[in-house]
Every structure is written in C-alpha cells, then in structure tokens.
Scaffold this motif. Sequence first.
Motif, mmCIF file in Angstrom:
data_model
loop_
_atom_site.group_PDB
_atom_site.id
_atom_site.type_symbol
_atom_site.label_atom_id
_atom_site.label_comp_id
_atom_site.label_asym_id
_atom_site.label_seq_id
_atom_site.Cartn_x
_atom_site.Cartn_y
_atom_site.Cartn_z
ATOM 1 N N TYR B 20 1.315 80.065 57.369
ATOM 2 C CA TYR B 20 1.061 79.191 58.319
ATOM 3 C C TYR B 20 -0.039 78.243 57.998
ATOM 4 O O TYR B 20 -0.020 76.803 58.266
ATOM 5 C CB TYR B 20 0.462 79.723 59.680
ATOM 6 C CG TYR B 20 0.504 79.031 60.948
ATOM 7 C CD1 TYR B 20 1.834 78.920 61.670
ATOM 8 C CD2 TYR B 20 -0.488 78.319 61.175
ATOM 9 C CE1 TYR B 20 1.606 78.063 62.950
ATOM 10 C CE2 TYR B 20 -0.796 77.594 62.480
ATOM 11 C CZ TYR B 20 0.614 77.400 63.237
ATOM 12 O OH TYR B 20 0.567 76.394 64.431
ATOM 13 N N ALA B 21 -0.876 78.628 57.392
ATOM 14 C CA ALA B 21 -1.982 77.715 56.822
ATOM 15 C C ALA B 21 -1.489 76.649 55.712
ATOM 16 O O ALA B 21 -1.803 75.510 55.723
ATOM 17 C CB ALA B 21 -3.167 78.543 56.145
ATOM 18 N N ALA B 23 1.414 75.562 55.888
ATOM 19 C CA ALA B 23 1.843 74.372 56.669
ATOM 20 C C ALA B 23 1.133 73.500 57.208
ATOM 21 O O ALA B 23 1.264 72.364 57.389
ATOM 22 C CB ALA B 23 2.830 75.390 57.937
ATOM 23 N N ASP B 24 -0.165 73.916 57.565
ATOM 24 C CA ASP B 24 -1.205 73.125 58.332
ATOM 25 C C ASP B 24 -1.560 72.138 57.040
ATOM 26 O O ASP B 24 -1.545 70.927 57.164
ATOM 27 C CB ASP B 24 -2.328 73.694 58.727
ATOM 28 C CG ASP B 24 -2.190 74.462 60.092
ATOM 29 O OD1 ASP B 24 -1.038 73.951 60.639
ATOM 30 O OD2 ASP B 24 -2.809 75.294 60.448
ATOM 31 N N LEU B 25 -1.774 72.772 55.741
ATOM 32 C CA LEU B 25 -1.990 71.747 54.649
ATOM 33 C C LEU B 25 -0.985 70.969 54.323
ATOM 34 O O LEU B 25 -1.408 69.741 53.868
ATOM 35 C CB LEU B 25 -2.333 72.839 53.569
ATOM 36 C CG LEU B 25 -2.987 72.120 52.517
ATOM 37 C CD1 LEU B 25 -4.459 71.286 52.452
ATOM 38 C CD2 LEU B 25 -3.250 73.327 51.323
ATOM 39 N N GLY B 27 0.811 69.465 56.449
ATOM 40 C CA GLY B 27 0.431 68.420 57.334
ATOM 41 C C GLY B 27 -0.722 67.369 56.762
ATOM 42 O O GLY B 27 -0.468 66.309 56.677
ATOM 43 N N ILE B 28 -1.852 68.203 56.375
ATOM 44 C CA ILE B 28 -3.225 67.462 55.846
ATOM 45 C C ILE B 28 -2.845 66.718 54.623
ATOM 46 O O ILE B 28 -3.165 65.469 54.574
ATOM 47 C CB ILE B 28 -4.049 68.430 55.636
ATOM 48 C CG1 ILE B 28 -4.771 68.907 56.917
ATOM 49 C CG2 ILE B 28 -5.181 67.635 54.817
ATOM 50 C CD1 ILE B 28 -5.745 70.223 56.879
ATOM 51 N N ARG B 30 0.183 65.211 54.377
ATOM 52 C CA ARG B 30 1.435 64.491 54.717
ATOM 53 C C ARG B 30 2.639 64.662 53.766
ATOM 54 O O ARG B 30 3.436 63.626 53.550
ATOM 55 C CB ARG B 30 0.856 63.050 54.567
ATOM 56 C CG ARG B 30 -0.289 62.615 55.258
ATOM 57 C CD ARG B 30 -0.193 62.561 56.781
ATOM 58 N NE ARG B 30 -1.167 61.854 57.530
ATOM 59 C CZ ARG B 30 -2.552 62.338 57.607
ATOM 60 N NH1 ARG B 30 -2.766 63.624 57.429
ATOM 61 N NH2 ARG B 30 -3.273 61.829 58.366
ATOM 62 N N LEU B 31 2.916 65.989 53.679
ATOM 63 C CA LEU B 31 4.014 66.232 52.758
ATOM 64 C C LEU B 31 5.228 66.297 53.993
ATOM 65 O O LEU B 31 5.149 67.023 54.842
ATOM 66 C CB LEU B 31 4.165 67.500 52.056
ATOM 67 C CG LEU B 31 2.799 67.593 51.206
ATOM 68 C CD1 LEU B 31 2.759 68.956 50.462
ATOM 69 C CD2 LEU B 31 2.971 66.714 50.025
ATOM 70 N N GLN B 32 6.279 65.652 53.545
ATOM 71 C CA GLN B 32 7.467 65.452 54.749
ATOM 72 C C GLN B 32 8.558 66.557 54.238
ATOM 73 O O GLN B 32 8.706 66.999 53.103
ATOM 74 C CB GLN B 32 7.982 64.250 54.692
ATOM 75 C CG GLN B 32 6.941 62.873 54.745
ATOM 76 C CD GLN B 32 6.272 63.028 56.068
ATOM 77 O OE1 GLN B 32 6.986 62.702 57.095
ATOM 78 N NE2 GLN B 32 4.952 62.936 56.315
ATOM 79 N N TYR B 33 8.908 67.134 55.420
ATOM 80 C CA TYR B 33 10.013 67.827 55.515
ATOM 81 C C TYR B 33 10.949 67.843 56.792
ATOM 82 O O TYR B 33 10.529 67.369 57.695
ATOM 83 C CB TYR B 33 9.810 69.458 54.987
ATOM 84 C CG TYR B 33 8.580 70.099 56.009
ATOM 85 C CD1 TYR B 33 9.041 70.678 57.465
ATOM 86 C CD2 TYR B 33 7.388 70.261 55.651
ATOM 87 C CE1 TYR B 33 8.218 71.213 58.246
ATOM 88 C CE2 TYR B 33 6.374 70.448 56.756
ATOM 89 C CZ TYR B 33 7.057 71.012 58.029
ATOM 90 O OH TYR B 33 5.838 71.613 58.722
ATOM 91 N N PRO B 115 2.547 71.913 48.865
ATOM 92 C CA PRO B 115 3.821 71.425 48.240
ATOM 93 C C PRO B 115 5.054 72.497 48.224
ATOM 94 O O PRO B 115 6.153 72.068 48.578
ATOM 95 C CB PRO B 115 3.153 71.009 46.829
ATOM 96 C CG PRO B 115 1.940 71.053 46.763
ATOM 97 C CD PRO B 115 1.583 71.841 47.606
#
Lengths: 1390, 140
Positions: B20-21, B23-25, B27-28, B30-33, B115
Amino acid sequence: MAQEPRFIDTTKCTGCGACTDVCPVELPNEFNLGLDAVKAINRLYSQAIPSTFVIKKYDRAPCTLTCPAGINVQGYVQLIKLGKYKEAVQLIMERLPLPGVLGRICPHPCEEQCRRRELDEAVAICALKRFAADQVNLADLAPPLSEARPERIAIIGSGPAGLACAYHLALRGYRPTIFEALEKPGGMLRVGIPDYRLPKEVLDREIDYILGLGVELKTGAALGRDFSLDDLFDQGFKAVFLGLGCHVGRPLGIPGEEAKGVIQGVEFLRKINLGEPLEVGKKLAVIGGGNVAIDVACTARRLGSQVTIVYRRSREEMPAFHHEIEQALCEGVEIVYLAAPLEVVTDGAGRVTGLKCQKMELGEPDESGRRRPVPIPGAEFELAVDMVVPAIGQSAALGALAEWGVNISRRGTIEVDELTYQTSREGVFAAGDVHTGPWIAIEAVRGGIEAAESIDRYLRGADLAEGREVKREVQGHWREIPKDEKIRPREVMPTLPPEQTCACFDEIALGFNEAQALAEAARCLNCGVCSECMECVRVCEAGAIDHAQKPQTHALKVGAVIVASGFKPYDPSKYTAYHYTAYPNVITSMEFERILAAGGPFGGHLVRPSDHKEPAKIAWLQCVGSRDLHHCDNSYCSSVCCMYAIKEAIIAKEHSHGPLDTAIFFMDMRTPGKEFEKYYWRARDEFGVRFIRSRVHSVDPVAGSDDVAITYLREDGQLITEVFDLVVLSVGLEVDAGLKELAKALQIELGEGNFVKTSCFTPVSASREGIYVCGAFQAPKDIPESVMEASAAAAAAAELLAPARGTLAKTKPEFPERDVSQEPPRIGVFVCHCGINIASVVDVEAVRDYAATLPYVEHVETTLFACSQDTQKLIKERIRELQLNRIVVASCTPRTHEPTFQETIKEAGLNKYLFEMANIRDQGAWVHAHDPEGATKRAKDQVRMAVAKVALQPPLKEFDLPVTKAGLVIGGGVAGMEAALGLAGQGFKTYLVEKKDFLGGHARKLNRTWTGEPVAPYLEDLVKRVESHPLIEVFLNSEVTKVKGFVGNFVSTVDTQGRETEVQHGAVIIATGGHSFKPTEYLYGQNPRVLLSLEMDQALREKNPVVTQAKTAVFIQCVGSREPDRPYCSRVCCTHSVESALALKQLNPDMEVFILYRDMRTYGLRENLYKEAREKGVIFVRYDLENKPRVEALEDGRLKVSVIDHILGIPLNITADVLGLATAIVVKDQEPLAALYKVPLTSDGFFLEAHMKLRPVDFATDGVFIAGLAHYPKPLEEAIAQAKAAASRAALVLSQDAIRAGGVVAEIDPVLCVGCQACVGVCPFGAIEYKEREDVCEVNQALCKGCGTCAANCPSECITLFGFSHRQIYAQVDEALADLEEALEEAAGA
Amino acid sequence: MAEKEFEPKIIGFFCNWCTYASADLAGISRLQYPPNIRVIRVMCSGSISPHHVLRAFQKGADGVLIGGCHIGDCHYLRGNYMTIKRVRFLQDLLKFTGFEPERLHLEWISAAEAPKFAEVVRKFTEKIRKMGPSRLKQAA
C-alpha cells in the motif's frame, strides 16, 4: 543549536510536488551521491518523513550581489530559461523599471563577477535582459497595487535616477511629480545616448509605463530657472528628490576654445538627440577617450563627417567600452593616441580650422593607476579640422542649491548620506550622476530606488537607516562549479552589417533570437542554487513556501547530550591507484547501494554509470580507506565493509537479468556478527560469489570500452588480469572533519582515528559527564551495534535524569466520547480538491454528488485542503450540528493523514475509529493523470467502498492495563548486572537471578579488555554496586521455573535450591551468558601445555611456568568455530589471542609467538592491536579448514604443531612449549527458558531477537529482552552496551503507568470458537492462548499487534480483526464490484 | 450494437506497510497505471483469507492482486509466509474448479518499490484484459 531554514512551512505543505515541476534549477542529487539530478526545491528522498519539501539555498549569486540595483539576476535568467519572459520581466521590474533600456546600455558589472568566467565566458546577462524585455508588452503587466498615499513628492530630473525613484514611490502608492528641464523626459538616456545604441521608442515605452502608474511629468520646468526648492515645499511637496544629472561639459582650458565650431560633446549629442539644429563640421576632432567621445564620433560619422579622436593616453587606458571603440574603428573613426590638444586654431572669422596637439608618452602611474601621459618636448602637430568637440568629462549644473541648504562636495556633487541618500537639507534626497559624478545608469537606478525607500520612511516617520546596510563586497558561499560542466561559449549577439551601420541610426545590436536566449540562459551555473525566481510560490496552492525564513539559533536546557552524528564514507578520489575520479565505472560502495535502491538514480535497475549497460561482471575491492596507512590515515578496520560487499554481491545477482559474475577481492573476510558467517557461506556456495584473497595490484582502463581491467596476484603467486564491467570500491568509515569541531564544542575527548574516546566499561559515555555517544562516531560499527548503543546511551541518560523523568511531559486533553452505539450510521463525506492536485484530474464535485446518493450518507462537502486547520474545524462543526457519527474523507493516504483526522473527530466527541479514508490522490489523481474519467470512476468506487466499510465500523475500545514497575534480570554476569543496575538506576525495583553462588560470570576469568583496562577492579566494583543497591534483590543459586502473565504483568517463579519465590515484574531481561567450547582435538585435556584462551589468561595471571618459561608459543584460532557443526564466528577470539600474544611478548620479548588463523577478525579499532602484534614480531600463519594444523606431543613433553604454509604450500613445523586454543563460545540449555517466555532460538541455540538490525535487544514477545552472550558471542564492552540497551527498552515498559491495549486488535468469539487452535500457531507474538477448560482460544489484547493473520486462518471466521472485519472486507469487495449507477444509466440510455 | 471494449475489474488487497505504501509512493512519483484496480487496504497480507479472495471472484472480479512485504520484511515478522501458503492453495483450488489460477496474482512490493508497483499493476491489468472477462461474471 543552529538551525538552517527549510523555506517551507511543513504544516502547510501537502507534499504535492508542483513546486518541483516548475523549479528551473537542477543540481546533483546528494542523496543519490550525484548519480542523478534534483531540483533546488526537492524532497530529500521519495519516502522522506515529513513528506514535505525543502529549498536548497546558498548565498545569493555574485551577479545578483553585484548588480547596483539589486536585480535578482539569477532569477530572471532562470525564468528566461523556462521561456517565462513575462515573469522574468516582472522579476526585473521589482527593482528596475527600465529593462529594455538597461538591457541595451548597461555596462553590466554583474558579468564581471559571473563565475562562468572560471570555465569559459560570462553569461550574457545584459543581452538576456534585453531579450526578455523585447518579448513582453508592458501593458500586459499588472503592477502590484498599494494603498494610495496622499503626500506629494517632487522629483527633479527624469533620468534613470529620477525615473527609478518615481517608479518605486508609485509602487508604494505615491503619485510623485517629475520636473524635467528639457522638453522630453529621460535625461542622459535620451540626450546622451545615440539612437543606434538605444532606440528612442524603447525609452518612450518604458517611461510611458512608469507614467501610467500615476507619476506626473512636467517638462520644460527647471529647478533654479523656473522654481526654487522653497517654492516646492511652499507648494505642498513634502519631499524632494534631486536627480539633476551631469549635463555640463568640462572645458579644455586651451586657447581658442571659445571659437565657433567648438562644441561640448554632451551638447553635441543633446542637440542631435532632440533634433535641434546643429551645423556639423566636415572634419571633426573629438577630444577624450570616454563613451561620450565615441558616441560623438560615431554620430558624426553617420552624419557624413570625417572624425579623428584625440586621446592623450594609449588604447589600453581608454575608458570607453572596448566593443564601442571597436565599433568606432570599424566605422572609420580615426583615433590619435598619446596626443593632447594645445590650441584650437581659427581663421580670421573665428572659425575653427585646426587643432594643434602635443605628442605625449606614458610616464609613472597616477592615482587612478593609469600611467600618466607626459609631453614629449618639441613634438607637436596640427590636425586640419573644422569642428572641435571636447568630451573630457561632465559636471552638474548645481545653481543655487548650496544657498538652499544642500551641501555640495569639493568635487562639485551633492553630498548625501551613503545609506539613505538624504542631503543636508531635511526632506531633500539626491542620487544619480549629480551625486556620484558622471557614472553608469544602473548606479543611478540604485540611488533612485534607495532614495524612494528613504522618502517613504521619511514620510511615514520611520527610521531612515534601520535594517539597511551599505552594499558589501561580493563574496559568498556558492555552489561548487560542477566538475563535469562542459565548455559552452557565450552566444554572440547578431549585429547590423558594418557597411550598413555607419549609414543610418538603426540599432546596431539586433538582440538574441529565442534559441540563442534559451541556450544562453542555460549556461547559468546557478551559483546560489535556488534562484528565488518565485515560480514555486506562484504554483503552491497551499501557500507553504516562505523564502523569507531565516536561520535560527535555539538555546535548549538539557541535562544530558547524546551524540549520534555518524560517519562519512571515505572519499577515494585521493587514492590515485584506483582511478575513482577518472573512470566512470569505478564507483564507491555507497554509490552502488544507491544504484541498487528502488529510489535510486536508475530506479533500482542494475546498470553502470558510463553507458547504462547492465554489467555482466562486477568486482568489489575491499579495505579502500581502511587498514591502510599508505593512502589514508585509517589504520583501523571499518567493520562493515566485508558484510556489505557480500550483501551487495547477492542483491546484484538477484537484480541482474542476465548471469552476473561477482568477485570480492579481500585480505581477511570479516563476518563476525550474528548469522554473518552463514551468509558468507551462502554467498559463496549458493550464489557463487567469488572470494579472491588478494590485494589488487592495478586498475587500468580497457581501450575502446568503458570496462576496467584488474590485475592481481593470486595466492599461488600467479599474476592475473581480469576485465570487469564495473568496479566497486568498498570504502571505509571515517569521522567527518566537522565532527572534530563538534567534539571541541562539547568538550569531549577524541581518541584514535578521531573517534570519541570511551572506556570498555562505560562504552557509551564520553569523557565529559552527561555526554553520551553511540554509533559510528564512537568506532566503526554496523547497524545492530549502533542501534544497541543508541538504546544504551538512552539508558545512560535516563539514569542520570531519572529524578526528572516525566517532568516536562504534557498530557493530551481528554474529550468525552459520544455514545453512538444505538444510532444508525450518519455518515459525512468530505471530498478534497487538494488544491489542484486532485481536482485537476478527478471531478471532485461529481464524486461529492455521487457520495450523496450512498446509503447512510447524511452530508457531503468538498474542501480545498481537507487537512488544513480550517477544514478540521469545519469537520468538527459538521459532526456537532448534523449529529454525524461516521466520517469519510476522500483525499490522500491514510498512511500519513489518518491520525490527523482521527484526532479531529475525537475532539468532536466521536470514537476515533469511526473514520475511513478513500485514497483518491496518491492512488487516484496522481496515477491516472491522463485518464480523468477513469480516475473519477475509481474515486467514486473507492468512496463507495469506504462508506460501506465505515457504516459497519463499531466504536473500538481502548483500555489500560496496569504495569508492575519492576524488572527481572536472569543471569548474574556482567551483562545481567549492568542490566540490573540500568533498571535500578532509573528507579525500578529489580530482581536478579543467578544460577551459581556468585556474581560475575565469565568476566572473573578475564585479565584485561582489548584496550588494556584491567577487568578485576571493575568487576569487583560492579558486584559491590549490585549487592548494595537498595532496589536490587539478588537471588543466588536460583533459576526461573515458572512464568505466568505477559508484558507489564509477569509473575515468575524463582526456585532457590527448592525454595520457591514468586516475583511480579513488568519486564524481563535474559542475560544467561555463554561458555567456552571444550574441544577434543589438538590434545586438549590430554596435555597440560594445551590451554583454552581463558586458561591462558589464568596462567598469565598466576605466572604459571608453562607460560612464563615458554620459548615458543602457538595459538590456533577458530577451534570449534566456523565449522559445519558450529557455523558461526565467535567474534572475540582473534582479538583475545592477539592480546595474549602481546602479553607473552611483554613477558619475554624473545619468545617466538605464532598465531595460526583462518581470517584475522580484529574488527574496528582492534585492528591496531593486530598491527602492533605484527610489529612486535608475532608471526601470523593462515590455514584452511581443509588443512587444519596438526598437534603432536613430543617426547620431551613439548608439542609439535604442523601447518601448511599458505604461501609456500609446504608444511611448517613448530616446536611449541605452550599451545593456546581459541575455542568457540557456545550456549547451553537455553530451550527451557525460551519456552517459559515464549521466545525463539537460532539454529545455533542463541536467543533470536525480534529483528537483527532494528530491534537487536527486543523479542517479538513484548516485555522480554536479551543481553550478553546468550544473544551472541561478544566482547565485554558490547555486552555492557547491550545490557544497558536492554535496560533502556525494558524501562520503556516500566516507565508507563499503564499499557494501552485494544483498538485494532483481534477478538475471538468464544461462542463460535471450536478450540481448533489454528490461530495459536500463526500468531507471531504469542498473543493467543488456548484455554483448555473452556476449549476455546483467547487473544491477549495487550500482546496483539493487529496483523489479522489469525482472523484469516480461522476456519469458522470467528476471529474479528477490529477495523478490518470479515464483514467489512466482504462489503468492500461487494461494493468494488457492484456496477456503477452510471453504467446502468448508460445501459438504459443505449 | 457494438460491444464496448472490455475493462477488467481488479481487486487489490495490499498490506498497509509495504505494497500500500509503494502505491502511495507511485503517486508521489506520478507513475501512471490503468485505473481498473480497486484497492482494499489490509494490515498484513497474512490477514487475507481465502474466503475474501473467493468472494471477489464470485462477485465478478476479473483479477485479484495481492501485495505484501518481501520475505523477511513483514511488519508482523512472518505474516507473509501465511500469504504464500494461502495463495498457492487458492491457485490450486481455482485450477481444480476449472477457473484460471492466473487471475490471482501475488507480488512482494516494498514501500520503496513504486516503479515495480506501477509495472505490476500495468502488466496484470493487461494480462487480465487479454484473458477477457471472468466466466463467473454472469453468475455475479
């Protein structure tokens, strides 16, 4: 304590990163050791806590500091680099209202200071300013509005000083009036500079802009001619600024000067520039070497005249700008150097016909430093000219100023206060040429700006000088010029072709085109790092950036100081043999760590720096900067490098996509830590890491590639060369030079290698009382040791400060909780915009409207920043006014913000667990930036899931369990006693249980520590302190036989020779110690000359003739250690044998002493002892496990020790009088105790802590701690540190009044439980107990950590993990997969 | 009527401490999926019961992605050992019932491996997209 400013308000920053996107300044990423780049505003690393940003700022750049007008040069250059021309002009115009003008005519002193000149050429700052100004329509700028000020201010003169003053007053809300003597404004800018240098429309445009701000202009109004100073004050002007300039040419003082055809240069230019009639001669002589002379000459050329400049010195001394002289020459102006005018020759009508000149030569330098021209006697000549233009200087027309109370200097300029520009007359200020004498426009602008500030203060009645200082010299702490910065020559400004220039008054310099400007701006080195372009401020919706933050100094009142300032990795640049700086693929181990890291420069992809190719062969070179006096002063071993090299090799193999060959070149493989030896073996045997015992001979480049060749000597003497893709230098640990200063400030002593000096008996105490040390500043050490010492230092400080414990603690206010158990859910949903972070992608309003349709939702609302103080207040209000009983916030991540919101709803009287977050930013808007529809859909689903989950959420109880404030320590050795004293010293009752009938354990058999400190006196004192401590109760001849309870509430039964005592305690420390391994090999037990290490100590102590009479002594290392039966290193034996060998040498320097070893593991500063032993002639012979030494008894009673010499490969036979066996340290019978306290053992029988690195003295089971040899073999000082650490951790339990339990924990429903015990085994914390009588299991909520593993394992789902119940998870699953309403609508519509 | 392109529905069960962390990272960073995933945060991957996973498939999930800490990194020491066992068991069970076991995927993703997180979600989504809708969808 000095604190650097962060320039970010961490309470406001949401960590969105918008600032980083716009920041123009890039610099090497220090965290990744410069392997990639970051922006000047950055987050140290992506997982940094707090997740907020920081701005790196040095002193302002030299260009900015040099600019007289204080323009933020670096800032606007950066904005130009970004293509933000309007913002660049706005930034310039914060100081300078004439960007287009100064962008053309400024002599740019800033460029003189540009540090790019150290590389190639200065950045073309001035040309960039012009470029930006030319791109922007001033009408588009919205000047900042200020409150209107009524006071009238008169500004005399509309040159750069007057205009700047008027502009800055206008920005402050004043409406000043400019009085200009001429018919048009601009002063020298208009009448002194020809059009081909400064087109009039540029000037007009910028003056119009200033006037547009409400500045009144009165032309044809001259001070002295039309009005006096008093008139102005009489008319109601409250302040006057004098910016008269210098418009009067200086006369030559030669005969004929009054003739018709002689005209002053400034007058000549004025007339031409104003279009006044002037008969220009056909042949001109212009006298002087300044810019006026050149301007006159070039203007006259354009009007068709022949021009000769007469200058009395040589070309080098000419004060005019170099490029202008070139231009003049190019345009056909002749220059006669070293000539001074003697007389203007006239004809009968008084018209000029020639100029008689004196030839000069250069003599001694004058006060200006230039060589003084002296006449050459008799050398005269005459120029035939019809016009003579003197241009040798100007002065001001001061008129009656002196009479009006304005002091005039001897130089004929107005005297002002250097700081405030105030004249001797109150309310009158002056600046520009009238104050400085003829000088550059930008200086006049500065004067105008400063005077405006003074006038404002004067009119407000404020102190004129406060907080202002005279510009200091330009120096500062700037960014280092990057070593790899490429040479990039300055862009060349395009100009009109020369044949065209002298025919017209068109502007010569054409300005950069956009590509040139961008390229030129990119040359800036960003000396100040942050350029203060303020782009970050513009984009920060949260308003978190504060560039005005200042460094702060704090004074803290403390009773103890703990120094944990760490180490600096050795810098191998000075180590030329390894070519670290020259070869890109020779890197340090720290750099390699970053390359392996997911957050590293290559995103965790294992590639080498030079070409980002995946390496197929990597070499590690050990002991770089360690165990080496040749290339550095670090004779010590850095302790950690062997292990980290092995780790890096294994991880590299795991990361590599193809087969990877790894080779570690080493001297001794030092893996003496817990489980380290096994790791070493696995690396070798399972992962195929090659270990090559060799110091590398040379490192060379491989022609035609980025590869590196390593040549080394194999043990058999063969010289081998191998080529590697990447070479990693395993750099050692050093004390940073700055720490020496810190030590000085703290007045603590440093010892060898500049590590903090400590005693083995007080391993965390520095030389000054009350100052403690831990980690690598004490000695090189690894993470487990450092963490242990950290806790130990805390314990030492806590003992010292025990009486003050809790006195500074603040208690949180309690908020009464509303009972909502009987209410149906009333849910409030708050959907956050997060500035534009969420709202720019997710349709926040649509999510809000959708949330309103969900069951139990009573209220929905959007917020700009859900985490802001305002919104917290709002949420509380909504809870109260709408009687909401559950809250959902759709915003960022619960991992950072859940506690904030839980606290908020708690304050509003709700149980804090009645809260749920929907993560629509970090796991929404930010990751689906290009799919707003998908992101919005996902956001709606996550909100629906959160609503469904929280609706099922009951309030969770937290309850307090009492704590028995007493500790139990098992084991009466040094570790046990130190632990007991540590607890008692902090004020806790302590029971100490010892199996034997005395205290002291194996330490009684030790002579000295490795540092030479005698053990016996320390031990004696220790025992005395334990026995006499009023809080310590000692049980000798005792063992713990039964244990009940759990953390905070243990009841242990102590059996003392059959008599049982029950002791109640909150925590327990296990320190049962270890034993020497008694071998069966090497004739131990059969021959009195064969002694174990401790027996050797005893023999030395007792002066046993076996030892004292010996002529030859041999030690065999690793007896029973590092063998398949005992696959661990006993850590202490190498040092111990070296110590004993030295003791023997001291006893008898002629004694032959051999140490037969496998790897000498004298880690850390102990290495120095090893070095000393070698120096004193102790002979070290290495052997292999396959070829162990052989020992036979000789007939004369002596011993024959044979060993294969590893260099010669032949047996070496030693006849020894005494043989020391360095045997393993083992533990016995730890299982019963482990079972009693529900703690695990390693396969070697040692107690297994919760986490080897992070929790080295804790067990997973709360309230149970470990210290000493029962944990792993270790020397005395480490055992003491660990004991103190255990005391510290135990005190953490005992110091609490209660243990808070409950919340997110598991509970078993006893009605449904069938007693299968599936849960018991899976709980890692021993928190579940099977109750035999009831045939059910029960969770001890004080021990439960809330992982939920039991809940998932329960076949009847009768275990609930509160907050994550099965029902809640099913509800989330169901909602996640329920079709969206829209989808249905869509279907209906279709 | 042209059929709309299949958009898989994926349930992600992620442990609070690592995946989960990460996944937050992501976001920080800005990796797109792709936005097909719906995330359920759990404290430990070891707390995901087979029933939770089966429920997801029963309700029509096209894929289930379980994320936990690397072995040895579990915040609760050894919860993820349970996860391995359960996922293996579940995959066998799914296979036994004739359901594609590949629709259930387990991945260890540490808090630093943003990543990797984005990559795993991307690949899994694409894999499921190729496999087409779950046959249990009709039943749901």
